[in-house]
Design a protein around this motif. Sequence first.
Motif, PDB file in Angstrom:
ATOM      1  N   THR A   1       0.847  -1.185   0.000  1.00 43.16           N
ATOM      2  CA  THR A   1       0.000   0.000   0.000  1.00 43.16           C
ATOM      3  C   THR A   1       0.880   1.232   0.000  1.00 43.16           C
ATOM      4  O   THR A   1       1.829   1.318   0.790  1.00 43.16           O
ATOM      5  CB  THR A   1      -0.908   0.039   1.252  1.00 43.16           C
ATOM      6  OG1 THR A   1      -1.717  -1.134   1.273  1.00 43.16           O
ATOM      7  CG2 THR A   1      -1.811   1.272   1.244  1.00 43.16           C
TER       8      THR A   1
ATOM      9  N   CYS B   1      -7.662   1.536  -5.636  1.00 46.70           N
ATOM     10  CA  CYS B   1      -6.987   2.704  -6.206  1.00 46.70           C
ATOM     11  C   CYS B   1      -7.963   3.866  -6.333  1.00 46.70           C
ATOM     12  O   CYS B   1      -9.111   3.671  -6.726  1.00 46.70           O
ATOM     13  CB  CYS B   1      -6.413   2.360  -7.577  1.00 46.70           C
ATOM     14  SG  CYS B   1      -5.493   3.727  -8.315  1.00 46.70           S
TER      15      CYS B   1
ATOM     16  N   PRO C   1      -5.132   5.931  -0.975  1.00 47.44           N
ATOM     17  CA  PRO C   1      -4.281   4.742  -1.071  1.00 47.44           C
ATOM     18  C   PRO C   1      -4.307   4.082  -2.448  1.00 47.44           C
ATOM     19  O   PRO C   1      -5.280   4.187  -3.193  1.00 47.44           O
ATOM     20  CB  PRO C   1      -4.916   3.805  -0.045  1.00 47.44           C
ATOM     21  CG  PRO C   1      -6.372   4.152  -0.103  1.00 47.44           C
ATOM     22  CD  PRO C   1      -6.418   5.645  -0.340  1.00 47.44           C
TER      23      PRO C   1
ATOM     24  N   VAL D   1      -3.488   0.139  -3.321  1.00 48.85           N
ATOM     25  CA  VAL D   1      -3.113  -1.188  -2.832  1.00 48.85           C
ATOM     26  C   VAL D   1      -2.863  -2.039  -4.071  1.00 48.85           C
ATOM     27  O   VAL D   1      -3.725  -2.121  -4.953  1.00 48.85           O
ATOM     28  CB  VAL D   1      -4.233  -1.803  -1.957  1.00 48.85           C
ATOM     29  CG1 VAL D   1      -3.805  -3.170  -1.445  1.00 48.85           C
ATOM     30  CG2 VAL D   1      -4.589  -0.867  -0.808  1.00 48.85           C
TER      31      VAL D   1
END
Length: 190
Positions: A103, A138, A155, A157
């Motif tokens: 992440t 995303c 974030p 990931v």
Amino acid sequence: MSTQQEETHIDRSFNRSMLIKLFVVALGMFGFGFALVPMYRAICEVIGINNLVQKDISAKEVKNRQVDMTRTVSIEFDANARGPLKFKPEQNNLDLHPGEVMTVMYQVINEQGRMVKAQAIPSYAPKQATEYFRKIECFCFTQQTLAPNETKRMPVVFVVDPKLPKDVKTITLSYTFFELDVPKSVAKGL
């Protein structure tokens, strides 16, 4: 009716007919141009290209992945903004083992005194790494709405598929943030 009057009548009739045909053609071209956007989206969805709104991989698929501990891949993060936004990754790079779930956070700042709606578009380098870089979560999957002078942390990931070719040692993930629905008063000032 004289010959000259007949010719004038025929010319007017021809001109009127031609004007109607040209109007119909112009109207058809406008309609086709207007229909291109939904047609493009439908074709891309069917083919599976240029798809920014779906996850690359599901959480279930991530659990079934093996981590390749024999090698390390360096991931570089880049950010660009078009419009009134400041946009940057919170870290510039990291090293990971293919198959590891990672992440990273990006930060976007709306420096305007108005609401801004924007969308991030990802790109990858080298190009061959694109199919092996899988985003689970995303901010690029959805449009972002930022209040006046708002700062958001967002974030990403992701996992790099262990099937990534062994000669790829570095992947660059780059995002460009574009403002959507630019107000006409702002667009005129550009």
